[in-house]
Scaffold this motif. Structure first.
Motif, PDB file in Angstrom:
ATOM      1  N   GLY A  58      34.000  -1.214 -47.314  1.00  0.00           N
ATOM      2  CA  GLY A  58      33.910  -0.974 -48.752  1.00  0.00           C
ATOM      3  C   GLY A  58      35.293  -0.737 -49.361  1.00  0.00           C
ATOM      4  N   TYR A  59      36.109   0.043 -48.657  1.00  0.00           N
ATOM      5  CA  TYR A  59      37.460   0.344 -49.152  1.00  0.00           C
ATOM      6  C   TYR A  59      38.265  -0.946 -49.311  1.00  0.00           C
ATOM      7  CZ  TYR A  59      41.955   2.790 -49.582  1.00  0.00           C
ATOM      8  OH  TYR A  59      43.170   3.257 -50.033  1.00  0.00           O
TER       9      TYR A  59
ATOM     10  N   ASP B  38      33.167   0.210 -39.852  1.00  0.00           N
ATOM     11  CA  ASP B  38      32.091   0.897 -40.565  1.00  0.00           C
ATOM     12  C   ASP B  38      32.097   0.539 -42.048  1.00  0.00           C
ATOM     13  OD1 ASP B  38      34.059   2.538 -41.831  1.00  0.00           O
ATOM     14  OD2 ASP B  38      34.106   3.771 -40.028  1.00  0.00           O
ATOM     15  N   ASP B  39      30.999   0.888 -42.713  1.00  0.00           N
ATOM     16  CA  ASP B  39      30.837   0.503 -44.121  1.00  0.00           C
ATOM     17  C   ASP B  39      31.910   1.125 -45.002  1.00  0.00           C
ATOM     18  OD1 ASP B  39      28.705  -0.986 -43.365  1.00  0.00           O
ATOM     19  OD2 ASP B  39      27.199   0.508 -43.943  1.00  0.00           O
ATOM     20  N   GLU B  40      32.367   2.307 -44.627  1.00  0.00           N
ATOM     21  CA  GLU B  40      33.387   2.965 -45.443  1.00  0.00           C
ATOM     22  C   GLU B  40      34.659   2.114 -45.488  1.00  0.00           C
ATOM     23  OE1 GLU B  40      34.388   6.895 -44.057  1.00  0.00           O
ATOM     24  OE2 GLU B  40      36.175   6.891 -45.354  1.00  0.00           O
TER      25      GLU B  40
ATOM     26  N   ARG C  57      42.350   0.257 -37.599  1.00  0.00           N
ATOM     27  CA  ARG C  57      41.838   0.828 -38.835  1.00  0.00           C
ATOM     28  C   ARG C  57      42.975   1.181 -39.806  1.00  0.00           C
ATOM     29  NH1 ARG C  57      37.179   3.492 -39.922  1.00  0.00           N
ATOM     30  NH2 ARG C  57      37.368   5.069 -41.543  1.00  0.00           N
TER      31      ARG C  57
ATOM     32  N   SER D 103      40.781   9.051 -36.508  1.00  0.00           N
ATOM     33  CA  SER D 103      40.751   8.314 -37.760  1.00  0.00           C
ATOM     34  C   SER D 103      42.047   7.595 -38.126  1.00  0.00           C
ATOM     35  CB  SER D 103      40.364   9.269 -38.878  1.00  0.00           C
ATOM     36  OG  SER D 103      41.210  10.383 -38.860  1.00  0.00           O
TER      37      SER D 103
ATOM     38  N   GLN E 190      42.902  13.396 -50.759  1.00  0.00           N
ATOM     39  CA  GLN E 190      42.032  12.218 -50.725  1.00  0.00           C
ATOM     40  C   GLN E 190      42.115  11.449 -52.038  1.00  0.00           C
ATOM     41  OE1 GLN E 190      40.764  11.181 -47.959  1.00  0.00           O
ATOM     42  NE2 GLN E 190      41.502  13.048 -46.961  1.00  0.00           N
TER      43      GLN E 190
END
Lengths: 370, 370, 370
Positions: free
Chosen positions: A236-237, A231-233, A206, A165, A13
């Protein structure tokens, strides 16, 4: 034997350690995440895909390609059914002279006898030189990579879609199609790109957005039902990577207001597969939104007046009704090219992983194909 | 993009327009119907099959064949299970150096997600150079051909058995076996051919009869239970083509009266598969007829005295009890040759479609193999 | 057409007639039984496997191997699911340039339509040059061999695991791994070998024991629950071949008393698959023994002190808990090598059957690889 699975999963990650674990000899070895590639690597993959595509048109070029991975064996371990993705990988391997096996029913392997994932993957990998994996469990591809990272006989692992994902090779082929479409118009930088549909749950949309952070698009416009907005993730990214992001909920309004500015429209389907599936709870209003609001995210024939004739029209397929056949007449419709590009990009990925990309590009240049 | 599906389907029923739609560059491109081939095309296919069979016996010939479709990819899209037909096509492609994929579970493709047949076929076709399709729906192969007819990247489609009505490659291999058996005895013209069993529902028997109309057999004798005798459409078609047709319901009587006149007996099984299936209503007396009258259509061992020793004995397989093992000793028993001929004929079809048939026959001639 | 199935089945139980039926041109043609090979044949197979393994490491060697069975077609007819065994055979064929088809669902063949096994096997065999069969019925492989023995177009049959009794290629690869491990230490003769687990029902363990009778091991020590100890037939067979056999029921006691004497420990899983299966009655206390006594047959980490560091540690996989990961650090742990050896041994078997073994070994010798 070193690193534990939890350490491995966490380390990838993180940008710095990620490259150390996923790359070897300065090349990608484990392909798990859209965001693992540098800008240079992405451009190299695209150029290699183009070289392969053009070499394949000529008899000599084809013979050259068939020798690249001759004797090489690819396992496609597809726990999750996906004929077209599997066939795209198999065709890609074929183009380079490799042979493929498709293992699509995990029940026929020894998983069912209580064996660990690591043992199963290591055993099957013994007969192959590359593994392509697709699994409904988000972590399976990572587990396979970890098992082989630790093994004395390491071979590359490519994720062909992992859980909800990521769908990294779809993102690569979409990016390649975008880049190729804009090749003589300054590339992806500065372009306005709309992504329409169920962005929250669409792996392809995505994953493409994640790849775009390596470039400087002029803006990314998400158009989706409120329940299925990014989504916020993800938002934000993208914003941390200084991408201008807009979110709206009406395709018609977006096109009326901004349609002429758009350089590309990436349509997706309002998906039903994950509803009530094992991987998560269905949203309470999923059904309403699909049946009721579905038509609001259809690129209706009459919208053609609202977009430029050089706007690129894409869709990862399969489509239901959201991109009518009439759009095939639009000059920017590249949906069928996307499908073929999937094959070329996957071949480029095999070649890159096994260190043959430069040789291929050099050959194409020498023949004046690039 | 032109022609609608309904127009396409109707046009290929008509001899003149059919060739325009199904042939390209003077060669078959879409192979859907037994009756689409001219006499010359049928003879060319047979000669090509013989050339391939003989070239394959020698190392040099094999190497020559393996280069014919090298780098070429064949998809076998088999919705209807049929291991042996699929394996015959795969072996045929292998002989010419092509690679094959077998897609046998349509549920693992995107059909299940609500995609149109045209989209599914076009998407999968992107990774291939030829499609072989088998489907319980009579129209599927035609739909696939239509989708690719309209596509910018057209590739050939071969029907490997479509619903209840046609099994064109089985008919070609049966015809090839007949022609080969009579090769030094004047060919198929003038020969007396009996077709025994469930002619009404046997695709192979029906398709073979359609091919025979391109020649001048001395007579076609159908021997079947009353319920399963050839329908009026088939009988009318044969008679319009000036074929002498007889229909009888007793195998024993037919053999006692006419057995010594017969040049070939084509046995078939009294089929059960379609009974109560999705494709039609079972006849009310189907069961009775199968269990009760079945033995009346067995070529009993003692019937050997009623036929000539040079009578050709055929069966499309699988057989149950209607052609006892004892017949394997009869000099005219060519059932196992039929199976191998399926492979050679399918290879000849691939070669013909892709324009390599003449080169193959020329090579075989130069090597004095023909 | 000669011999009946019952005669064939009985004749291959007898050493003298067995070779006449199973061998052709002085080479194995039908591979059905572990005990069918002579000591010389076993050593030849091992040497060929080593030659292939070493040739495969170099580009020239790989090209040489890829020409050995070029144009050759192998059918893997696997009624019983076993991904890894099938993939091992496919990889082996690939190494020699042959192409493989996997037919894994017998229901899609015509077996379901009432056809005889002999007809089905002969039909499918028409498209291939070798058949590999795996079937839950102990007799299926023998029936296939018999059908092809009588056929005018005979092709070799290799059993890839037949019912409960034999798994001849697993035994060959296990023997190869043993022999290779002891290659510079006098070979298998004189060695003390423990076989641990459910010996009564483990095909691999049983088949390996049968092969060992062709050599002179110092002793074979079975360690298993009382219910699953080797049956009297196996023990009698070994003793008639003058093998010293011991049977015990405690792994810990055996290791404490004799551990330092052991040259190899062959671990197996306490199997559950056959319990309540179609092939036999489950023993009444099967469940108790598995759940209760199971841990008594685990090679616990602390046992490492009881065995020598040069003791060979083997397992046919899949494993559950009986051989902990910690043993991977032991110098004699060769489990992953066993898996790869399966591929090399199966390639050696293909080469031997088709008369290419000597050419391969000669090439390897000329290149100083042996």
């Amino acid at each position: 034997m070193g690193i534990s699975y939890e350490e491995f999963r966490e380390a990838i990650q993180d940008g710095a350690r990620r490259r150390q674990l996923l790359n070897r000899d300065g090349r990608p070895f484990f392909v798990l995440l859209s965001q693992q590639f540098s800008r240079e690597e992405l451009e190299g993959l695209c150029d290699t895909a183009t070289a392969i595509r053009r070499l394949d048109r000529h008899r000599d070029g084809r013979e050259f390609l068939l020798a690249i991975l001759r004797g090489h064996r690819v396992m496609n371990l597809f726990a999750q059914p996906s004929t077209r993705t599997a066939q795209s990988f198999i065709a890609a391997a074929d183009k380079l002279g490799a042979t493929s096996s498709l293992v699509s029913d995990m029940r026929t392997s020894s998983f069912a006898k209580g064996e660990s994932v690591a043992d199963s993957v290591r055993t099957l990998s013994s007969f192959f030189d590359t593994i392509v994996v697709r699994h409904p469990d988000d972590e399976f591809a990572t587990q396979a990579a970890w098992a082989l990272y630790r093994s004395q006989r390491s071979i590359p692992v490519i994720s062909a879609g992992s859980g909800k994902s990521q769908h990294v090779t779809q993102a690569l082929l979409d990016f390649y199609t975008l880049r190729y479409s804009f090749y003589e118009h300054g590339g992806v930088d500065g372009k306005q790109i709309a992504i329409v549909g169920d962005v929250a749950r669409n792996r392809a949309a995505r994953s493409l957005a994640l790849i775009l952070t390596k470039f400087r698009p002029g803006g990314v416009h998400f158009v989706s039902p409120q329940n299925f907005q990014p989504d916020d993730e993800l938002l934000g990214y993208l914003r941390r990577h200084e991408i201008t992001v807009e979110v709206s909920h009406s395709l018609e309004n977006t096109l009326r207001e901004r349609g002429r500015d758009l350089d590309a429209i990436y349509m997706t389907r309002l998906q039903k597969e994950w509803d009530g599936g094992t991987a998560g709870q269905p949203k309470a209003d999923a059904k309403t939104s699909e049946l009721g609001a579905g038509d609001d995210y259809v690129l209706r024939t009459e919208f053609r007046l609202l977009v430029r004739e050089d706007c690129v029209i894409m869709h990862p397929l399969p489509r239901i009704n959201e991109l009518p056949d009439s759009w095939e007449e639009h000059p920017g419709f590249v949906v069928w090219r996307q499908v073929r590009n999937g094959m070329w990009m996957r071949a480029a990925l095999f070649a890159t992983i096994h260190g043959a990309a430069e040789e291929i590009r050099a050959r194409a240049k020498r023949l004046d194909l690039m």
